[in-house]
Design an enzyme around this catalytic site. Structure first.
Site: not given
Ligand code: NAD
Length: 278
Positions: A56, A133, A158
């Site tokens: 992704d 997002e 906050r």
């Molecule tokens: P990454 O490739 O490690 O992605 C993190 C995980 O999010 C992966 O397992 C990916 O398959 C999954 N993912 C991404 N988009 C998704 C979606 N629309 N629905 C379901 N799963 C999804 O990290 P990256 O390349 O930096 O990806 C950035 C994304 O990671 C951000 O857009 C954010 O949504 C996600 N993220 C998640 C967290 C969390 O869940 N705590 C924290 C930071 C970022």
């Protein structure tokens, strides 16, 4: 040039792969098949279809590479990792993908994306688009910010920060924060809190909110300092942010619609539930 496929048009294809060994292997297989095929023309410039190879994260990066061409580009993803929400094909399904692209009739599955406008104290305005997002956070201290929804001063927040998710992004970071999963035919944004302070003195809503297409969200930080803003997989640090606006963009992301681009609920099930034992 006259071509033989039924649309009488050569499809311009860009192949974008991450640096992993398996992704490079898939990319070179795809490249060697498509380069001699009269139905396709390999080009990273003005492509009709962008094929991403990775996960992704790679699809998110490709979205940002082509975010100014969203009306003319369709995306399709091959995943070489384990979880793929935006990716329809596995790495061993390259032949199936090519067959489906040959039968492609130009249809797409389109999903809403997010428009972000950041205003800085020095008058600078930064615009961005997000597929999953955008977040605003204050790392060293509590973030204090006014939240305005559709011109209504909604709350003084906050906490650590706030996240605004698209429908397809609702299953990503938003879901980890306790936000809802939103079907992408609902053209709405979701505003989700990141660790709000809630006690007798400070009050925030405490649940995520679904905002309709016509409504704009404004976040106005109340304290000077450095704010961390993210847009999908990119993070920026800005001093003295005066306001950030969030709304649904008038462009959408388009995916190649084939039987492999399964329904949203199938993808949610595949990603989070899997097969049940019973
Ligand atoms: P990454 O490739 O490690 O992605 C993190 C995980 O999010 C992966 O397992 C990916 O398959 C999954 N993912 C991404 N988009 C998704 C979606 N629309 N629905 C379901 N799963 C999804 O990290 P990256 O390349 O930096 O990806 C950035 C994304 O990671 C951000 O857009 C954010 O949504 C996600 N993220 C998640 C967290 C969390 O869940 N705590 C924290 C930071 C970022």
């Amino acid at each position: 040039m006259t071509q033989t496929n039924y649309t009488d048009k050569v499809t311009r294809v860009a192949i974008i792969a991450n640096g992993k060994y398996q992704s490079k292997r898939v990319a070179s297989k795809l490249f060697s098949i498509l380069k001699d095929d009269n139905d396709f023309y390999l080009s990273k410039k003005n492509p009709d279809i962008v094929i991403t190879i990775g996960g992704d994260g790679m699809l998110l990066s490709a979205f940002h590479m082509y975010e100014k061409e969203l009306d003319t580009v369709r995306f399709v993803g091959i995943h070489t990792g384990h979880l793929g929400f935006y990716t329809d094909y596995r790495d061993y399904e390259v032949d199936q993908l090519i067959e489906n692209l040959r039968a492609d009739n130009g249809q797409s599955a389109a999903y809403p994306i997010l428009k972000v406008t950041i205003y800085l104290e020095n008058g600078k305005v930064i615009k961005a688009r997000a597929l999953n997002e955008a977040t605003i956070r204050r790392i060293e201290k509590t973030m204090v910010a006014d939240v305005i929804i559709n011109k209504v001063p909604f709350e003084r927040f906050r906490g650590d920060g706030m996240l605004i998710a698209t429908p397809t992004g609702s299953t990503a970071y938003n879901k980890s924060l306790g936000g809802s999963v939103l079907h992408p035919t609902i053209e709405a944004l979701q505003l989700t809190e990141i660790s709000s302070l809630n006690n007798r003195v400070y009050r925030a809503l405490g649940s995520s909110v679904i905002i309709p297409k016509k409504d704009k969200i404004e976040i106005i930080p109340k304290r000077l300092g450095t704010y961390t803003l993210s847009v999908d997989n990119k993070t920026f640090h800005y001093k003295n942010v005066t306001k950030v606006d969030y709304s649904i963009d008038h462009h959408k992301i388009h995916f190649v619609a084939s039987e492999r681009h399964t329904s949203f609920w199938e993808r949610v099930k595949d990603a989070f539930i899997g097969e049940s034992d019973s």
